[in-house]
Every structure is written in C-alpha cells, then in structure tokens.
Motif scaffolding. Sequence first.
Motif, PDB file in Angstrom:
ATOM      1  N   ASN A 195       0.839  -1.203   0.000  1.00  0.00           N
ATOM      2  CA  ASN A 195       0.000   0.000   0.000  1.00  0.00           C
ATOM      3  C   ASN A 195       0.875   1.253   0.000  1.00  0.00           C
ATOM      4  O   ASN A 195       0.583   2.218  -0.712  1.00  0.00           O
ATOM      5  CB  ASN A 195      -0.947  -0.005   1.196  1.00  0.00           C
ATOM      6  CG  ASN A 195      -2.046   1.017   1.063  1.00  0.00           C
ATOM      7  OD1 ASN A 195      -2.672   1.142   0.006  1.00  0.00           O
ATOM      8  ND2 ASN A 195      -2.285   1.749   2.131  1.00  0.00           N
ATOM      9  N   HIS A 196       1.938   1.241   0.782  1.00  0.00           N
ATOM     10  CA  HIS A 196       2.884   2.358   0.815  1.00  0.00           C
ATOM     11  C   HIS A 196       3.423   2.631  -0.595  1.00  0.00           C
ATOM     12  O   HIS A 196       3.421   3.774  -1.060  1.00  0.00           O
ATOM     13  CB  HIS A 196       4.039   2.004   1.766  1.00  0.00           C
ATOM     14  CG  HIS A 196       5.104   3.036   1.855  1.00  0.00           C
ATOM     15  ND1 HIS A 196       5.242   3.863   2.935  1.00  0.00           N
ATOM     16  CD2 HIS A 196       6.106   3.384   0.992  1.00  0.00           C
ATOM     17  CE1 HIS A 196       6.278   4.671   2.739  1.00  0.00           C
ATOM     18  NE2 HIS A 196       6.817   4.387   1.559  1.00  0.00           N
ATOM     19  N   GLU A 197       3.822   1.576  -1.275  1.00  0.00           N
ATOM     20  CA  GLU A 197       4.365   1.734  -2.628  1.00  0.00           C
ATOM     21  C   GLU A 197       3.284   2.151  -3.630  1.00  0.00           C
ATOM     22  O   GLU A 197       3.546   2.930  -4.546  1.00  0.00           O
ATOM     23  CB  GLU A 197       5.076   0.460  -3.077  1.00  0.00           C
ATOM     24  CG  GLU A 197       6.273   0.082  -2.205  1.00  0.00           C
ATOM     25  CD  GLU A 197       7.323   1.178  -2.063  1.00  0.00           C
ATOM     26  OE1 GLU A 197       7.502   1.970  -3.009  1.00  0.00           O
ATOM     27  OE2 GLU A 197       7.975   1.231  -1.006  1.00  0.00           O
ATOM     28  N   GLU A 204       3.378  11.183   3.533  1.00  0.00           N
ATOM     29  CA  GLU A 204       2.029  10.746   3.174  1.00  0.00           C
ATOM     30  C   GLU A 204       1.955   9.223   3.128  1.00  0.00           C
ATOM     31  O   GLU A 204       1.014   8.624   3.673  1.00  0.00           O
ATOM     32  CB  GLU A 204       1.598  11.312   1.821  1.00  0.00           C
ATOM     33  CG  GLU A 204       0.212  10.841   1.429  1.00  0.00           C
ATOM     34  CD  GLU A 204      -0.215  11.205   0.031  1.00  0.00           C
ATOM     35  OE1 GLU A 204      -1.430  11.062  -0.243  1.00  0.00           O
ATOM     36  OE2 GLU A 204       0.624  11.619  -0.803  1.00  0.00           O
ATOM     37  N   ALA A 205       2.928   8.592   2.509  1.00  0.00           N
ATOM     38  CA  ALA A 205       2.899   7.131   2.355  1.00  0.00           C
ATOM     39  C   ALA A 205       3.025   6.424   3.699  1.00  0.00           C
ATOM     40  O   ALA A 205       2.281   5.478   3.980  1.00  0.00           O
ATOM     41  CB  ALA A 205       4.000   6.686   1.399  1.00  0.00           C
ATOM     42  N   PHE A 222      -0.354  14.841  -1.176  1.00  0.00           N
ATOM     43  CA  PHE A 222       0.989  14.942  -0.600  1.00  0.00           C
ATOM     44  C   PHE A 222       1.343  16.363  -0.200  1.00  0.00           C
ATOM     45  O   PHE A 222       2.187  16.584   0.672  1.00  0.00           O
ATOM     46  CB  PHE A 222       2.040  14.387  -1.572  1.00  0.00           C
ATOM     47  CG  PHE A 222       2.146  15.143  -2.854  1.00  0.00           C
ATOM     48  CD1 PHE A 222       2.953  16.258  -2.954  1.00  0.00           C
ATOM     49  CD2 PHE A 222       1.408  14.752  -3.970  1.00  0.00           C
ATOM     50  CE1 PHE A 222       3.040  16.960  -4.146  1.00  0.00           C
ATOM     51  CE2 PHE A 222       1.484  15.444  -5.157  1.00  0.00           C
ATOM     52  CZ  PHE A 222       2.309  16.567  -5.240  1.00  0.00           C
ATOM     53  N   ILE A 223       0.674  17.362  -0.805  1.00  0.00           N
ATOM     54  CA  ILE A 223       1.000  18.770  -0.538  1.00  0.00           C
ATOM     55  C   ILE A 223       0.810  19.107   0.937  1.00  0.00           C
ATOM     56  O   ILE A 223       1.599  19.866   1.506  1.00  0.00           O
ATOM     57  CB  ILE A 223       0.162  19.706  -1.443  1.00  0.00           C
ATOM     58  CG1 ILE A 223       0.659  19.571  -2.880  1.00  0.00           C
ATOM     59  CG2 ILE A 223       0.239  21.150  -0.977  1.00  0.00           C
ATOM     60  CD1 ILE A 223      -0.166  20.317  -3.897  1.00  0.00           C
ATOM     61  N   LYS A 224      -0.187  18.532   1.580  1.00  0.00           N
ATOM     62  CA  LYS A 224      -0.415  18.865   2.989  1.00  0.00           C
ATOM     63  C   LYS A 224       0.629  18.264   3.922  1.00  0.00           C
ATOM     64  O   LYS A 224       0.643  18.558   5.102  1.00  0.00           O
ATOM     65  CB  LYS A 224      -1.824  18.468   3.419  1.00  0.00           C
ATOM     66  CG  LYS A 224      -2.140  17.025   3.385  1.00  0.00           C
ATOM     67  CD  LYS A 224      -3.611  16.786   3.746  1.00  0.00           C
ATOM     68  CE  LYS A 224      -3.989  15.352   3.483  1.00  0.00           C
ATOM     69  NZ  LYS A 224      -5.415  15.153   3.624  1.00  0.00           N
ATOM     70  N   TYR A 225       1.548  17.445   3.389  1.00  0.00           N
ATOM     71  CA  TYR A 225       2.606  16.841   4.196  1.00  0.00           C
ATOM     72  C   TYR A 225       3.933  17.592   4.091  1.00  0.00           C
ATOM     73  O   TYR A 225       4.927  17.160   4.650  1.00  0.00           O
ATOM     74  CB  TYR A 225       2.796  15.374   3.825  1.00  0.00           C
ATOM     75  CG  TYR A 225       1.590  14.539   4.189  1.00  0.00           C
ATOM     76  CD1 TYR A 225       1.490  13.956   5.437  1.00  0.00           C
ATOM     77  CD2 TYR A 225       0.542  14.364   3.288  1.00  0.00           C
ATOM     78  CE1 TYR A 225       0.378  13.202   5.791  1.00  0.00           C
ATOM     79  CE2 TYR A 225      -0.575  13.609   3.632  1.00  0.00           C
ATOM     80  CZ  TYR A 225      -0.639  13.035   4.880  1.00  0.00           C
ATOM     81  OH  TYR A 225      -1.739  12.309   5.225  1.00  0.00           O
TER      82      TYR A 225
END
Length: 108
Positions: free
Chosen positions: A38-40, A85-86, A104-107
């Motif tokens: 899932n991370h990938e 994010e991941a 991802f922008i919010k991270y």
Amino acid sequence: MRIVVNKYLIGRHFVGLALWPFIVVKDSFLKDDEAFINHEKIHIRQQAELLVLPFYILYFAEYIIRVFQYRNLQLAYRNISFEREAYYNEDDLNYLKKRKPWSFIKYF
C-alpha cells in the motif's frame, strides 16, 4: 500494477521501490505485506499525478533540502512529503479509494 522481485536492483538500505508503473521488491515475501505494498501504491499514485518525471525531480530536490535541514540522511528521507504521506497512510488499505489528488501537498 505489477510487482517485480529483483534482489539486485534495490540497494542495501531499501527493500522496495515504486518505479511507475512497477513496484520493485527485494524479496518475494514482501509481495504479501499489505501495508508495504500500500505504501508503494501511494507512491505510484503520486508519480501518476505528477506525470512521473516531475515526481522524481521534486522527490530528490526535497530530499536534498531535507538533508541540509536535518543533517541526517534517514531523517531527511522520512520527512520528504511523499514519504510522510505514504508512511502515515500505509496501514489504511482503503486510503487510495478516498485519497484526493495532490494530497501529498499537505505533508510539506
């Protein structure tokens, strides 16, 4: 999405890598690790959103900035927005179904 096992492609510090459109893993048992995959998959989605090449440019640029910021390679890697994010969402196997584009922008 295809998962490829290649023990030679990945360096000694990494066990997996998202190279759009593939997920490359060092050992075949990782194909069964749902959180890892899932991370990938989250990285695959990030890459697709940024049309692949800009993802890699932004990823490595942010990594260099984080290296100067933290003066620690592992800490720099863990604080790249794409990684944050991941890692934060890897255990939520429904995350990609509800994820909004450019999340991802919010991270940063």
